[in-house]
Every structure is written in structure tokens, then in C-alpha cells.
Motif scaffolding. Structure first.
Motif, PDB file in Angstrom:
ATOM      1  N   ALA A  32      -8.125  -1.519   5.158  1.00 56.29           N
ATOM      2  CA  ALA A  32      -8.876  -0.479   4.437  1.00 56.29           C
ATOM      3  C   ALA A  32      -8.164  -0.089   3.157  1.00 56.29           C
ATOM      4  CB  ALA A  32      -9.064   0.739   5.347  1.00 56.29           C
ATOM      5  N   LYS A  33      -6.853   0.067   3.239  1.00 57.77           N
ATOM      6  CA  LYS A  33      -6.081   0.429   2.051  1.00 57.77           C
ATOM      7  C   LYS A  33      -6.100  -0.699   1.019  1.00 57.77           C
ATOM      8  CE  LYS A  33      -2.883   3.653   4.311  1.00 57.77           C
ATOM      9  NZ  LYS A  33      -1.448   3.941   4.646  1.00 57.77           N
ATOM     10  N   ASP A  63     -11.749  -0.862 -11.234  1.00 54.91           N
ATOM     11  CA  ASP A  63     -11.898   0.418 -11.938  1.00 54.91           C
ATOM     12  C   ASP A  63     -11.011   0.475 -13.182  1.00 54.91           C
ATOM     13  OD1 ASP A  63     -13.633   1.355  -9.991  1.00 54.91           O
ATOM     14  OD2 ASP A  63     -12.101   2.522  -8.932  1.00 54.91           O
ATOM     15  N   SER A 109       0.844   4.410  -4.431  1.00 57.37           N
ATOM     16  CA  SER A 109       0.080   5.232  -5.365  1.00 57.37           C
ATOM     17  C   SER A 109       0.325   4.843  -6.815  1.00 57.37           C
ATOM     18  CB  SER A 109       0.416   6.716  -5.166  1.00 57.37           C
ATOM     19  OG  SER A 109       1.797   6.953  -5.365  1.00 57.37           O
ATOM     20  N   ARG A 166     -10.753  -2.330  -5.192  1.00 55.39           N
ATOM     21  CA  ARG A 166     -11.722  -1.618  -6.028  1.00 55.39           C
ATOM     22  C   ARG A 166     -11.030  -0.926  -7.188  1.00 55.39           C
ATOM     23  NH1 ARG A 166     -16.984   0.230  -5.486  1.00 55.39           N
ATOM     24  NH2 ARG A 166     -17.475   1.821  -7.038  1.00 55.39           N
ATOM     25  N   SER A 167      -9.849  -0.354  -6.932  1.00 57.68           N
ATOM     26  CA  SER A 167      -9.108   0.331  -7.995  1.00 57.68           C
ATOM     27  C   SER A 167      -8.774  -0.617  -9.132  1.00 57.68           C
ATOM     28  CB  SER A 167      -7.837   0.952  -7.422  1.00 57.68           C
ATOM     29  OG  SER A 167      -7.056   1.536  -8.443  1.00 57.68           O
ATOM     30  N   VAL A 185       0.810  -1.221   0.000  1.00 59.64           N
ATOM     31  CA  VAL A 185       0.000   0.000   0.000  1.00 59.64           C
ATOM     32  C   VAL A 185       0.844   1.272   0.000  1.00 59.64           C
ATOM     33  CG1 VAL A 185      -1.931  -1.164   1.118  1.00 59.64           C
ATOM     34  CG2 VAL A 185      -0.210  -0.010   2.529  1.00 59.64           C
ATOM     35  N   ARG A 239      -2.324   3.161  -9.407  1.00 62.66           N
ATOM     36  CA  ARG A 239      -3.280   3.841 -10.282  1.00 62.66           C
ATOM     37  C   ARG A 239      -2.904   3.755 -11.752  1.00 62.66           C
ATOM     38  NH1 ARG A 239      -0.292   8.059  -7.870  1.00 62.66           N
ATOM     39  NH2 ARG A 239       0.466   9.714  -9.252  1.00 62.66           N
ATOM     40  N   ASN A 295      -9.311  -0.719  -0.816  1.00 65.57           N
ATOM     41  CA  ASN A 295      -9.280   0.386  -1.769  1.00 65.57           C
ATOM     42  C   ASN A 295      -8.525  -0.017  -3.034  1.00 65.57           C
ATOM     43  OD1 ASN A 295      -9.810   3.297  -2.324  1.00 65.57           O
ATOM     44  ND2 ASN A 295      -7.582   3.390  -2.375  1.00 65.57           N
ATOM     45  N   ASN A 296      -7.387  -0.713  -2.869  1.00 66.89           N
ATOM     46  CA  ASN A 296      -6.642  -1.217  -4.022  1.00 66.89           C
ATOM     47  C   ASN A 296      -7.459  -2.222  -4.821  1.00 66.89           C
ATOM     48  OD1 ASN A 296      -4.366   0.312  -3.546  1.00 66.89           O
ATOM     49  ND2 ASN A 296      -3.210  -1.328  -2.546  1.00 66.89           N
TER      50      ASN A 296
END
Length: 409
Positions: A87-88, A98, A323, A94-95, A69, A326, A91-92
Motif C-alpha cells: 500500500a505504501k 504527481d 517522507s 502515485r506521488s 517507505v 515528497r 502511494n509512492n
């Protein structure tokens, strides 16, 4: 039962054949019901006019780390409490969806609960295969202790997870414990890496006897071993041990590629991770780690060419951290530098489905398979760089018949 109809699409089905224009595709529930030139389905609940854009299978990431993360991963678990780490990681997860990934393989960090959360609809993300904690030798890749430390090693709860196992009996026990925890496959660290605080990619870790022990446990429950390898020595030893997927493989020689082919293994390059660090994150990692990324990047493309010459099946992964995740959709574009646009698309769809052993249900657009579908702007064979901008160029993302994103106009 719900029905969804796609029309006016250019079809890239993932099998590597020439694109087909003016194609329609009908989804019934979570599966593809029909693909053809003209499909009449007045009963369809939703209609998607692709307007000449490309329809193709959802991407598959065969080497991701939900738990990496932060870009600099040394001391990662010490900086993030388990709840924050989870939590992180979600988030990854879901990304990844995406960015068009509808299936993925976590390579050490996520436990079986992340896989189950997706399956039960509690978390958005690609379907997952997990290995839990990777097996590593004392002082090897995965042992995060600095040379100045004397503390005992302890396995992190989440993040970049390894368990230390030395000698065949310990490897047997560690592999069996991972199986007990509900993993889908076993991962072993067979050499140094770019992100570890000590050692380099050119090293060899684990003996043939130890690797065979891991392979025996995996075989006993009808699964397989994936091996972290950079050096030709580690790749050759992994192939000899019966390991099925060889990760990274940047320093593989032509002779070693022939051995890998003979033994029937896959390789899973991760070229995007070096490229992104070099392009965008130079100031966010130590010089020690940055220099290792420089050393293996171009050699990785050379290794892919050797694999293609030898006829090795080639998958692909992202292996991105922090990061930099992304940029994950761009993995296809970087791999295309060696394999060409269609070769890279097949690697991240059909071949990766074989790597994950899910090619009977996904990886290609075929009747009866999951409706894991992307609509990509224009034709990525003409401009593979389209994948680097998922926000604008992935017009529709569907996983199992459910639309996750739709900006078709």
C-alpha cells in the motif's frame, strides 16, 4: 481518437537546444502528432492555453526505490507487513507521477507486478522498469543483518530487496532467477552504501569474475546490469566488467571517469537524497548514516564535473526514502548545481530515457513519441528552483495523452 492542443508555450524539447517561444503542440491519442508555431486544429477535444509558460517532456527518474517507505531503512521489512508495504509503495508510485515523473526505474524493491499494474491501468504512476531483488554479497550492501546477528539471511517480500549470491555460479543463478521473475534489468551491489548498517561507501564488493557473470546473463537476454557504486575501485571494476549504468558514483576520480567513458557506461547521480537528509532529516537517521551522507555529498558534485569533462552520458535519480519522497521533483534543481539548468533537464529527460532504453518513445518532445508532457510555470532555465515546488509550479502533467493534473488558468 481524441485530440488535445497546447498553444502559446515556450518549448524546451529535451534535446538541449535553445527554448522556442510561441509554440503549439498537438496530441493525437497518446502520441505527439505535430509541433509548430501555428497549428490549426478546430477538431481538438481540449485546448490548453499555456499563456507563455514552458512546455517540456515529462521527467524520468532513473534511480528510485518505491519500497523505501521509511527514512531509516534498516529493519524496514520487519516493521511493515507485505500488504502494508505494498500500500505504501503504490502511494509512492502515485506521488512520483504527481511530481512530474512519467517514467521511472525502480532499483530494488518493486517486483514486475508494479510495472504491470501501471501498464494495465490498475495503478496511477509513471511507467516502470524494475530489477526485482538486487544481487549482493554476504555482508555487503543489501545484507541487512547486524554484526551481532547469526540468523540466516532471507530475502524480503517487498521493500528494500536483495538476494545474496557469492561466487560466479551463485551470481549466475540469482541473475537467471530474476530474469525468470520478469525483471527488465539486473542490479548488483558493487560497494558499500550510505543506508546500510555496516560498511562504508569507499569499499569494493564483488569480484570482476562475479560481475562478469551478471553481465553475461543480462547480455544473453538483451538487457543490462546496473551497479551500485561509490568508490573509484568499485566504479572501475564495474566498467571493466561491462556494466552499463553506474549508480551514484560520488567518489569517482578523474582517471576513473576516463575509463568509464572508454567502456561506454552511463553514470546516474542521486544528489538530492544526500541534500534532503542533510537539510531536513538530520534527526531522523542515525549519526553513523548521517556522517556517510555528509562524506559523499560534495564529492558527488565533483564526480559529476569529472564525468562532464570526460564526456560520460549523465542521467539522474532521486533515491529518496520515506517522507522525503515528497521532494523528488527537486532532483533537477540539485543536479543543476553541477550541470546547469539545461544540463539537468536533459539528464532527467533525454538521457534518462536512454538509460532506461526507452528513448525511441519518450524523453523528448518530438512527433510520434508519447505525449509525456509537463507545463512548468514561467521558464525553469531562469529559475531551476521552480522544480522544488511541484504543487504550484507544475501546472499540467500529462502521461501518454492523459491529463493527470491541470491547474492552468
Amino acid at each position: 481518437m481524441s485530440y488535445k492542443l497546447f498553444t502559446n508555450a515556450v518549448l524546451i524539447d529535451g534535446n538541449g537546444g535553445e527554448p522556442v517561444e510561441n509554440v503549439s503542440l498537438l496530441v493525437e491519442g497518446d502520441k505527439i502528432k505535430e509541433i509548430g508555431k501555428k497549428i490549426s486544429a478546430p477538431y481538438a477535444d481540449e485546448l490548453f492555453d499555456c499563456r507563455g509558460n514552458t512546455i517540456m517532456p515529462g521527467l524520468i527518474d532513473a534511480h528510485m526505490h518505491l519500497g523505501l517507505v521509511e527514512i531509516e531503512i534498516v529493519n524496514l521489512a520487519r516493521r511493515n507487513a507485505p500488504g502494508l508495504m505494498a500500500a505504501k509503495m503504490f502511494n509512492n508510485l502515485r506521488s512520483a507521477l504527481d511530481q512530474g515523473y512519467t517514467y521511472a526505474r525502480d532499483m530494488g524493491g518493486a517486483d514486475a507486478g508494479f510495472r504491470d499494474a501501471v501498464e494495465q491501468g490498475l495503478a496511477a504512476g509513471p511507467r516502470l522498469k524494475v530489477c526485482g531483488a538486487a544481487l549482493a554479497q554476504t555482508g555487503g550492501h543489501g545484507d541487512d543483518r547486524l554484526y551481532s546477528e547469526t540468523r540466516p539471511y532471507s530475502e524480503p517480500v517487498l521493500g528494500f530487496r536483495s538476494v545474496l549470491a557469492d561466487g560466479a555460479p551463485e551470481v549466475l543463478k540469482a541473475a537467471r532467477e530474476n530474469i525468470r521473475r520478469g525483471v527488465d534489468f539486473i542490479k548488483v551491489m558493487c560497494g558499500g552504501g550510505c543506508a546500510s548498517p555496516s560498511g562504508g561507501p569507499e569499499t569494493l564488493q564483488y569480484t570482476l569474475e562475479e560481475l562478469k557473470a551478471a553481465a553475461a546473463v543480462a547480455d544473453s537476454v538483451n538487457t543490462y546490469v546496473a551497479a551500485h557504486c561509490y568508490s573509484s575501485r568499485s566504479i572501475a571494476q564495474s566498467a571493466e566488467a561491462g556494466i552499463r549504468t553506474i549508480e551514484h558514483a560520488n567518489l569517482m576520480s578523474r582517471d576513473t571517469a576516463l575509463l568509464v567513458k572508454k567502456k561506454g557506461a552511463f553514470i546516474v547521480p542521486t544528489q538530492i537524497t544526500y541534500e534532503i537528509v542533510i537539510e531536513k532529516s538530520r534527526d531522523l537517521v542515525s549519526k553513523f548514516i548521517y556522517d556517510k551522507f555528509i562524506a559523499v555529498c560534495e564529492r558527488g558534485y565533483e564526480a559529476i564535473h569529472y564525468a562532464m569533462e570526460a564526456g560520460i552520458p549523465i542521467g539522474g535519480g532521486t533515491d529518496l526514502t520515506g517522507s522525503n519522497t515528497r521532494y523528488a521533483s527537486g532532483a533537477v534543481a540539485y543536479q543543476a548545481k553541477a550541470m546547469g539548468p539545461m544540463g539537468a533537464i536533459v539528464a532527467f529527460t533525454k538521457t534518462n530515457a536512454k538509460v532506461l532504453k526507452v528513448d525511441d518513445v519518450t524523453g523528448t518532445l518530438e512527433e510520434g513519441k508519447f505525449a509525456d508532457i509537463l507545463v512548468v510555470k514561467d521558464n525553469p532555465l531562469d529559475n531551476i528552483e521552480l522544480f522544488k515546488d511541484h504543487r504550484h509550479n507544475l501546472l499540467l502533467i500529462m502521461k501518454g495523452g492523459i491529463v493527470h493534473k491541470n491547474i492552468l488558468v
